[in-house]
Motif scaffolding. Structure first.
Motif, PDB file in Angstrom:
ATOM      1  N   VAL A 204      29.449   8.944 -33.306  1.00 59.12           N
ATOM      2  CA  VAL A 204      28.426   9.801 -33.939  1.00 59.12           C
ATOM      3  C   VAL A 204      28.133  11.009 -33.058  1.00 59.12           C
ATOM      4  O   VAL A 204      28.010  12.130 -33.550  1.00 59.12           O
ATOM      5  N   ILE A 205      28.049  10.807 -31.765  1.00 55.07           N
ATOM      6  CA  ILE A 205      27.814  11.929 -30.846  1.00 55.07           C
ATOM      7  C   ILE A 205      28.982  12.910 -30.904  1.00 55.07           C
ATOM      8  O   ILE A 205      28.784  14.126 -30.967  1.00 55.07           O
TER       9      ILE A 205
ATOM     10  N   SER B 262      29.061  14.901 -34.164  1.00 55.81           N
ATOM     11  CA  SER B 262      27.924  15.820 -34.320  1.00 55.81           C
ATOM     12  C   SER B 262      28.115  17.126 -33.549  1.00 55.81           C
ATOM     13  O   SER B 262      27.315  18.041 -33.694  1.00 55.81           O
ATOM     14  N   THR B 263      29.158  17.219 -32.741  1.00 51.68           N
ATOM     15  CA  THR B 263      29.435  18.465 -32.023  1.00 51.68           C
ATOM     16  C   THR B 263      30.779  19.024 -32.472  1.00 51.68           C
ATOM     17  O   THR B 263      31.708  18.278 -32.786  1.00 51.68           O
TER      18      THR B 263
END
Length: 187
Positions: A35-36, A39-40
């Motif tokens: 997810v991290i 998200s970028t």
């Protein structure tokens, strides 16, 4: 090999309890990092490598390297893959053990214990975070019980405290009496 034996315990310290971690932690770590990455913008290409195998390997190794041991004097934690982090927190320095179980952790049937210590600032958060401890409430209770035992064993019995305070009182009276008798007589 039992990883808890890798901790170098002092001669007056012995292991009380080794925390067991829920294997679901592997899946949680995999998805948390994914997810991290997604998200970028920069992380999107890395996410592909993560999903195609590196993430499963990393999550498994991270889980295998998680060790937490309660000893008679300390709470010890070791984790990490590339950079191994080993923390030893003296029980008498533990101020609080916060039990966290938010909606995301509950969905994974996990909980987190945050260890707050004397002198830890809110800027850096807690000194130690334990995620996925099996029977976390029981582990927390045992740590708090051992902390109480450690703190109480370091205090003097009431009779000794009274004797020391009486001695201090007598010395203060003696000092007061000596300063009264040594006062200069008027001008």
């Amino acid at each position: 090999m039992d990883q808890s034996t890798e901790f170098h315990l002092s001669p007056d310290e012995s292991e009380i309890l080794k925390a067991d971690f829920n294997p679901v932690v592997k899946t949680y770590i995999f998805w948390y990092i994914l997810v991290i990455l997604v998200s970028t913008v920069i992380g999107i290409p890395v996410a592909l490598v993560w999903v195609l195998g590196w993430g499963q390997w990393y999550s498994r190794k991270f889980y295998e390297n998680m060790v937490c041991v309660l000893t008679t004097k300390n709470l010890r934690l070791r984790n990490g893959i590339i950079f191994q982090i080993e923390k030893t927190i003296p029980l008498e320095n533990i101020q609080d053990l916060t039990f966290l179980e938010g909606p995301i952790l509950k969905a994974w049937h996990l909980s987190m214990i945050k260890v707050e210590t004397a002198g830890s600032s809110h800027q850096y958060g807690s000194q130690m975070k334990l995620i996925g401890v099996i029977n976390a409430h029981e582990f927390r209770s045992k740590v708090l019980t051992q902390r109480s035992l450690t703190k109480s064993s370091g205090t003097l019995p009431p009779e000794s405290q009274t004797a020391i305070l009486t001695e201090i009182r007598d010395l203060l009276r003696e000092i007061r009496d000596n300063t009264k008798s040594n006062k200069p007589v008027g001008p």
